[in-house]
Design an enzyme around this catalytic site. Structure first.
Site, PDB file in Angstrom:
ATOM      1  N   HIS A  19       1.014  -1.193   0.027  1.00  0.00           N
ATOM      2  CA  HIS A  19      -0.157  -0.088   0.074  1.00  0.00           C
ATOM      3  C   HIS A  19       1.015   1.170  -0.065  1.00  0.00           C
ATOM      4  CE1 HIS A  19      -3.929   1.805   1.515  1.00  0.00           C
ATOM      5  NE2 HIS A  19      -3.501   2.780   0.908  1.00  0.00           N
ATOM      6  N   HIS A  21       1.474   4.719  -2.469  1.00  0.00           N
ATOM      7  CA  HIS A  21       1.053   5.534  -3.487  1.00  0.00           C
ATOM      8  C   HIS A  21       2.466   6.230  -4.158  1.00  0.00           C
ATOM      9  CE1 HIS A  21      -3.382   5.023  -3.103  1.00  0.00           C
ATOM     10  NE2 HIS A  21      -2.700   4.976  -1.711  1.00  0.00           N
ATOM     11  N   HIS A 210      -9.532   0.308  -2.168  1.00  0.00           N
ATOM     12  CA  HIS A 210      -9.362   1.234  -0.830  1.00  0.00           C
ATOM     13  C   HIS A 210     -10.989   1.198  -0.016  1.00  0.00           C
ATOM     14  CE1 HIS A 210      -5.618   2.635  -1.992  1.00  0.00           C
ATOM     15  NE2 HIS A 210      -5.635   3.523  -1.219  1.00  0.00           N
ATOM     16  N   GLU A 213     -11.197   2.833   5.277  1.00  0.00           N
ATOM     17  CA  GLU A 213     -10.545   4.038   5.983  1.00  0.00           C
ATOM     18  C   GLU A 213     -11.223   4.904   6.821  1.00  0.00           C
ATOM     19  OE1 GLU A 213      -6.774   7.125   4.820  1.00  0.00           O
ATOM     20  OE2 GLU A 213      -8.301   6.283   3.322  1.00  0.00           O
ATOM     21  N   ASP A 291       1.773   3.870   2.869  1.00  0.00           N
ATOM     22  CA  ASP A 291       0.632   4.684   2.110  1.00  0.00           C
ATOM     23  C   ASP A 291       1.369   5.891   1.425  1.00  0.00           C
ATOM     24  OD1 ASP A 291      -1.640   5.490   1.435  1.00  0.00           O
ATOM     25  OD2 ASP A 291      -2.642   6.078   3.411  1.00  0.00           O
ATOM     26  N   ASP A 292       1.378   7.218   2.004  1.00  0.00           N
ATOM     27  CA  ASP A 292       2.080   8.309   1.274  1.00  0.00           C
ATOM     28  C   ASP A 292       3.080   8.779   2.418  1.00  0.00           C
ATOM     29  OD1 ASP A 292      -0.209   8.616  -1.035  1.00  0.00           O
ATOM     30  OD2 ASP A 292      -1.119   8.186   0.950  1.00  0.00           O
TER      31      ASP A 292
END
EC number: 3.5.4.2
Length: 354
Positions: A19, A21, A210, A213, A291-292
């Site tokens: 996961h 990005h 996704h 969340e 994630d980011d």
């Protein structure tokens, strides 16, 4: 953070990331560099956060929610113009990930966001492919690319982008591994995207989604029942529904969890609320991801460390997490065996040290 032998063990442990990005690895230093290269004016006149690298980093500490973060995420993408930009972005992540002993990465990219602003699909993919080839040559790292469609754009846009990738042979030739969907969650329930996922399923393409969340556990149920999702990204709200927990265990549905992301976007108010013990006690297959990371204050190792500092896991529990991440990976059986052997080697090395 006080480094301990356990922190050192976690640094050595082979990892899989599912996961991530790639646009979320856009560090402010590279953003300002590419904006200057491409004559892109960042909106400092409207938002003082873009006045300097330091101001932007400070702003990244104060996201109120997912949509607040996404506003900055999409502005930064405007600096990515040519294939070399995408290669530079991705290779920087692969280098960082390899330094933290990530050995297999399944990486998201937001194709539509780039094509909507006039960057050709082929430009994006060629840059990512070039970085992937370099990373696989330079590091003990295998890479797969997952094309995410974005929920805030209409279904016809998603269908057009998907058809372009499918009909262009990008899935058939192994360039792309799977599809997923990201961006804002609450206003866009999974049942909006059945046509897209039906088309992917008919083409034999892997599917992730996704869900759970910020949205409710029912979004996870819809993703499984209506979309045929084979993996759930985030899935934080799964534990609102005991029957759903049993289902993901029984069906070996992997949740790609993102602890620091959940904290930074205020999905949880403290790391102690992250459902790590529930995941372990229920036997859910999951992986820990970043994630980011450019926006959320940590790459994969920092996520491992914060979980250790919060929950005090044992070496055996971390071995189980690492093995579960390998078993949930969409890689070849040969690569899976290699990764499990690497975990065995690290466990043998550290067994008498902790």
């Amino acid at each position: 953070m006080c480094k301990t032998p356990m922190h050192e063990f976690l640094a050595a442990l082979p990892k899989c990331e599912h996961h991530l990005h790639i646009e979320g690895t856009f560090e402010p230093e590279l953003l300002f560099e590419l904006a200057a290269k491409n004559n892109i004016t960042l909106p400092a006149d409207k938002d003082a956060a873009f006045a300097s690298i330091e101001a932007l980093k400070a702003r990244y500490l104060t996201f109120a929610n997912l949509d607040d973060f996404l506003g900055y995420y999409y502005i930064a993408m405007s600096a990515l113009i040519d294939a070399a930009d995408f290669e530079a972005l991705a290779y920087a992540y692969f280098k960082k990930a390899a330094s933290q002993n990530v050995r297999h990465a399944e990486v998201f990219f937001d194709a539509q966001v780039h094509t909507e602003r006039g960057v050709a699909f082929e430009t994006v993919v060629s840059g990512l492919k070039a970085a992937k080839a370099r990373a696989e040559r330079d590091f003990d790292l295998t890479v797969e690319l997952i094309m995410c469609l974005v929920k805030h754009l209409p279904l016809p846009s998603a269908m057009e982008t998907f058809a372009h990738a499918r009909d262009g042979g990008f899935f058939a030739d192994g360039t792309l591994l799977a599809i997923g969907m990201d961006s804002s969650e609450k206003p866009f329930p999974p049942n909006m995207w059945t046509e897209l996922y039906d088309a992917a399923r008919a083409a034999g393409i892997r599917r992730t989604m996704h869900a759970g969340e910020e949205g409710p556990s029912d979004y996870v149920v819809q993703s499984l029942d209506l979309l045929g999702a084979q993996r759930i990204d985030h899935g934080l709200r799964t534990f609102e529904d005991p029957a759903l927990v049993k289902r993901v265990v029984d069906e070996k549905i992997m949740l790609t969890t993102c602890p620091l992301s959940n904290l930074k976007l205020q999905c949880i108010s403290s790391m102690s609320e992250f459902p790590l013990r529930q995941l372990l006690d229920a036997g859910v297959r999951f992986s820990v991801n970043s994630d980011d990371p450019a926006y959320f204050g940590g790459y994969i190792l920092e996520n491992y460390w914060v979980l250790q500092d919060t929950f005090g896991l044992t070496v055996a529990e971390w071995e189980g997490i690492a093995r579960g991440a390998v078993l949930g990976s969409w890689c070849s059986e040969e690569r899976r065996a290699q990764l499990l052997a690497q975990i065995d080697a690290v466990m043998a090395e550290w067994s008498g040290k902790l």
